[in-house]
Design a protein around this motif. Structure first.
Motif, PDB file in Angstrom:
ATOM      1  N   PHE A 166      26.621  64.828  -7.562  1.00  0.00           N
ATOM      2  CA  PHE A 166      26.218  63.446  -7.819  1.00  0.00           C
ATOM      3  C   PHE A 166      25.043  63.131  -6.897  1.00  0.00           C
ATOM      4  CE2 PHE A 166      31.064  62.760  -8.076  1.00  0.00           C
ATOM      5  CZ  PHE A 166      31.119  63.038  -9.435  1.00  0.00           C
ATOM      6  N   ALA A 167      24.121  62.277  -7.336  1.00  0.00           N
ATOM      7  CA  ALA A 167      23.012  61.863  -6.476  1.00  0.00           C
ATOM      8  C   ALA A 167      22.547  60.474  -6.864  1.00  0.00           C
ATOM      9  CB  ALA A 167      21.855  62.857  -6.567  1.00  0.00           C
ATOM     10  N   ASN A 168      21.932  59.770  -5.919  1.00  0.00           N
ATOM     11  CA  ASN A 168      21.352  58.470  -6.252  1.00  0.00           C
ATOM     12  C   ASN A 168      19.887  58.588  -6.658  1.00  0.00           C
ATOM     13  OD1 ASN A 168      20.203  58.939  -3.750  1.00  0.00           O
ATOM     14  ND2 ASN A 168      20.590  56.893  -2.956  1.00  0.00           N
ATOM     15  N   THR A 169      19.294  59.759  -6.417  1.00  0.00           N
ATOM     16  CA  THR A 169      17.943  60.053  -6.892  1.00  0.00           C
ATOM     17  C   THR A 169      17.763  61.567  -6.935  1.00  0.00           C
ATOM     18  OG1 THR A 169      15.564  59.790  -6.480  1.00  0.00           O
ATOM     19  CG2 THR A 169      16.992  59.899  -4.549  1.00  0.00           C
ATOM     20  N   ARG A 170      16.944  62.032  -7.861  1.00  0.00           N
ATOM     21  CA  ARG A 170      16.573  63.448  -7.897  1.00  0.00           C
ATOM     22  C   ARG A 170      15.107  63.649  -7.550  1.00  0.00           C
ATOM     23  NH1 ARG A 170      21.156  66.608  -7.750  1.00  0.00           N
ATOM     24  NH2 ARG A 170      22.660  65.888  -9.297  1.00  0.00           N
ATOM     25  N   THR A 171      14.397  62.570  -7.301  1.00  0.00           N
ATOM     26  CA  THR A 171      12.965  62.681  -7.058  1.00  0.00           C
ATOM     27  C   THR A 171      12.557  62.148  -5.692  1.00  0.00           C
ATOM     28  OG1 THR A 171      12.606  60.569  -8.209  1.00  0.00           O
ATOM     29  CG2 THR A 171      12.393  62.585  -9.502  1.00  0.00           C
ATOM     30  N   PHE A 176      35.270  64.077 -15.835  1.00  0.00           N
ATOM     31  CA  PHE A 176      33.882  63.999 -15.382  1.00  0.00           C
ATOM     32  C   PHE A 176      33.190  62.902 -16.155  1.00  0.00           C
ATOM     33  CE2 PHE A 176      29.340  65.054 -15.619  1.00  0.00           C
ATOM     34  CZ  PHE A 176      29.038  65.162 -14.269  1.00  0.00           C
ATOM     35  N   GLU A 177      32.672  61.943 -15.442  1.00  0.00           N
ATOM     36  CA  GLU A 177      31.916  60.853 -16.060  1.00  0.00           C
ATOM     37  C   GLU A 177      30.700  60.589 -15.188  1.00  0.00           C
ATOM     38  OE1 GLU A 177      32.436  56.156 -17.427  1.00  0.00           O
ATOM     39  OE2 GLU A 177      34.209  57.405 -17.031  1.00  0.00           O
ATOM     40  N   GLY A 178      29.546  60.938 -15.699  1.00  0.00           N
ATOM     41  CA  GLY A 178      28.339  60.844 -14.891  1.00  0.00           C
ATOM     42  C   GLY A 178      27.202  60.140 -15.586  1.00  0.00           C
ATOM     43  N   ASN A 179      26.112  60.011 -14.817  1.00  0.00           N
ATOM     44  CA  ASN A 179      24.859  59.418 -15.297  1.00  0.00           C
ATOM     45  C   ASN A 179      25.028  57.984 -15.767  1.00  0.00           C
ATOM     46  OD1 ASN A 179      23.131  61.786 -14.860  1.00  0.00           O
ATOM     47  ND2 ASN A 179      24.429  62.731 -16.424  1.00  0.00           N
ATOM     48  N   LYS A 180      25.918  57.272 -15.086  1.00  0.00           N
ATOM     49  CA  LYS A 180      26.023  55.831 -15.228  1.00  0.00           C
ATOM     50  C   LYS A 180      25.203  55.190 -14.111  1.00  0.00           C
ATOM     51  CE  LYS A 180      29.183  56.280 -18.488  1.00  0.00           C
ATOM     52  NZ  LYS A 180      28.940  55.913 -19.901  1.00  0.00           N
ATOM     53  N   ARG A 196      25.701  52.832 -11.890  1.00  0.00           N
ATOM     54  CA  ARG A 196      26.239  52.443 -10.582  1.00  0.00           C
ATOM     55  C   ARG A 196      27.157  53.471  -9.943  1.00  0.00           C
ATOM     56  NH1 ARG A 196      28.164  46.383 -10.218  1.00  0.00           N
ATOM     57  NH2 ARG A 196      27.857  46.971  -8.034  1.00  0.00           N
ATOM     58  N   GLY A 197      27.473  54.572 -10.641  1.00  0.00           N
ATOM     59  CA  GLY A 197      28.352  55.541 -10.019  1.00  0.00           C
ATOM     60  C   GLY A 197      28.744  56.670 -10.949  1.00  0.00           C
ATOM     61  N   ALA A 198      29.646  57.527 -10.444  1.00  0.00           N
ATOM     62  CA  ALA A 198      30.107  58.683 -11.206  1.00  0.00           C
ATOM     63  C   ALA A 198      31.463  59.107 -10.653  1.00  0.00           C
ATOM     64  CB  ALA A 198      29.105  59.829 -11.106  1.00  0.00           C
ATOM     65  N   LYS A 199      32.188  59.914 -11.434  1.00  0.00           N
ATOM     66  CA  LYS A 199      33.484  60.393 -10.970  1.00  0.00           C
ATOM     67  C   LYS A 199      33.779  61.765 -11.566  1.00  0.00           C
ATOM     68  CE  LYS A 199      36.212  58.178 -14.635  1.00  0.00           C
ATOM     69  NZ  LYS A 199      37.421  57.400 -14.933  1.00  0.00           N
ATOM     70  N   ALA A 200      34.691  62.481 -10.893  1.00  0.00           N
ATOM     71  CA  ALA A 200      35.147  63.779 -11.368  1.00  0.00           C
ATOM     72  C   ALA A 200      36.502  64.061 -10.749  1.00  0.00           C
ATOM     73  CB  ALA A 200      34.155  64.880 -10.995  1.00  0.00           C
ATOM     74  N   GLY A 246      40.320  63.950  -6.761  1.00  0.00           N
ATOM     75  CA  GLY A 246      39.267  63.219  -7.456  1.00  0.00           C
ATOM     76  C   GLY A 246      38.131  62.853  -6.529  1.00  0.00           C
ATOM     77  N   TYR A 247      36.953  62.654  -7.112  1.00  0.00           N
ATOM     78  CA  TYR A 247      35.756  62.291  -6.364  1.00  0.00           C
ATOM     79  C   TYR A 247      35.111  61.094  -7.062  1.00  0.00           C
ATOM     80  CZ  TYR A 247      36.484  67.267  -5.433  1.00  0.00           C
ATOM     81  OH  TYR A 247      37.049  68.483  -5.154  1.00  0.00           O
ATOM     82  N   TYR A 248      34.891  60.027  -6.306  1.00  0.00           N
ATOM     83  CA  TYR A 248      34.248  58.842  -6.867  1.00  0.00           C
ATOM     84  C   TYR A 248      32.990  58.535  -6.072  1.00  0.00           C
ATOM     85  CZ  TYR A 248      33.296  54.033  -8.217  1.00  0.00           C
ATOM     86  OH  TYR A 248      32.681  52.889  -8.656  1.00  0.00           O
ATOM     87  N   PHE A 249      31.866  58.547  -6.749  1.00  0.00           N
ATOM     88  CA  PHE A 249      30.554  58.285  -6.155  1.00  0.00           C
ATOM     89  C   PHE A 249      30.215  56.839  -6.486  1.00  0.00           C
ATOM     90  CE2 PHE A 249      25.849  59.319  -5.923  1.00  0.00           C
ATOM     91  CZ  PHE A 249      25.865  59.715  -4.603  1.00  0.00           C
ATOM     92  N   GLY A 250      30.465  55.923  -5.544  1.00  0.00           N
ATOM     93  CA  GLY A 250      30.411  54.508  -5.871  1.00  0.00           C
ATOM     94  C   GLY A 250      29.492  53.701  -4.986  1.00  0.00           C
TER      95      GLY A 250
END
Length: 334
Positions: free
Chosen positions: A114-119, A212-216, A218-222, A240-244
């Motif tokens: 998970f990331a908050n930016t790739r650039t 796995f739920e990503g590319n939302k 405000r966050g992501a989870k797995a 579980g992992y929650y990127f919030g």
């Protein structure tokens, strides 16, 4: 080089490129690492890994975005690309770094980030890992995670040890601290049992990705089902992992149904200084940066503490193994 030779000599790759995921292999070097650190798991070593694979796939299989991301990564780390990378980049399909996925899961490797930016050059980024135990170059690290922010790797992997250590690639190699579960960012159950034949997780099992739920925005989870790896001591175990918090924090949630009375350790390796505030909070500091770790537990009777990155008293010690200087681990003991 081998693939290019195949094209040069045979004018075909014999459909290798049409195998699921093959042409996207270069994405691993972009989305499994930031411009500072790779997500290290199994026998990987920490650090940044450049690779010609991205440029080659951009050239041979039209994956121009992968080549564009490779160019951006090298700009962010302030390094020049190799002649081979430049050669294939010059032939690559046109690509862009816009709309790069913030969250990515690599099926087969069973690794996600998970990331908050790739650039940007200093992202908030988390990695997580499931898959197999007991495969070549594996550690007993199912459930492993990492967390990076402000260009600081707070939760890290120790990496491999010396391949010259006794029986490194055999079952007995799991006696080595860095290969055991207690040397990873994982849970250890009943470490005093079967110390000569059990190394923290069962060998030859698979931890399945169950969510796995990503590319939302405000966050992501797995989540992984880790039950097979811990079946000796647990009826059920899901991590579980929650990127919030608008992609700024990581929550690692362990739901474990234990088989009777159990001694439990929860470990997180770090190169930061650790200050235990109380039984629910610790503060990590490194290079004028700080990170707060909050603990929520449904059971009483646990202790939040700092421990050395060293074998437990009941664990084997292998002569010559890495002493892990510069690392400590945040631990929960129950």
């Amino acid at each position: 080089i081998g693939l290019q030779a195949l094209f040069n000599c045979c004018k075909t790759d014999y459909a290798l490129g049409s195998a699921p995921g093959f042409a996207d292999a270069g994405d691993f070097f972009t989305y499994a690492q930031s411009a500072e650190n790779c997500f290290s798991f199994h026998d990987c070593k920490p650090g940044y890994y450049g690779s010609t694979v991205r440029e080659f796939m951009g050239y041979r299989y039209g994956r121009g975005n992968a080549a564009a991301m490779a160019e951006l990564h090298y700009k962010l780390i302030g390094e020049e690309r190799s002649l081979r990378e430049l050669f294939f980049a010059g032939k690559s399909a046109e690509g862009t770094t816009e709309n790069a996925p913030l969250d990515y899961y690599f099926k087969g490797a069973e690794v996600g980030t998970f990331a908050n930016t790739r650039t940007g050059g200093a992202p908030v980024m988390a990695g997580f890992h499931g898959g197999y135990t007991g495969i070549p170059h594996s550690m007993l690290d199912l459930g492993q995670f990492s967390f990076e922010s402000d260009a600081t790797l707070w939760a890290c992997d120790l990496g491999s040890d010396s391949y010259s250590l006794p029986s490194y690639f055999s079952t007995q190699g799991y006696r080595i601290y860095r290969k055991r579960t207690e040397g990873e960012n994982c849970v250890v159950l009943n470490p005093q049992k079967d110390v000569d034949s059990y190394y923290g997780q069962k060998l030859g099992v698979f931890a399945t990705l169950i969510d796995f739920e990503g590319n939302k925005a405000r966050g992501a989870k797995a989540a992984f089902d880790l039950t097979p790896a811990y079946e000796r001591d647990a009826e059920k175990y899901v991590r579980g992992y929650y990127f919030g918090d608008d992609r700024n924090t990581l929550t690692v949630q362990d739901e474990i149904a234990l088989k009777g009375d159990t001694e439990l350790y929860w470990f997180m390796n770090t190169s930061a200084d650790i200050k235990i505030i109380d039984n629910t909070k610790a503060v990590l500091t490194k290079d004028d940066q700080s990170l707060t770790v909050d603990v929520y537990c449904s059971e009483a009777g646990y202790e939040l503490c700092e421990m050395p990155c060293a074998p437990l008293k009941t664990s084997p010690t292998v002569a010559g193994q890495n002493e892990n200087k510069g690392f400590r681990k945040l631990a929960i003991h129950y």
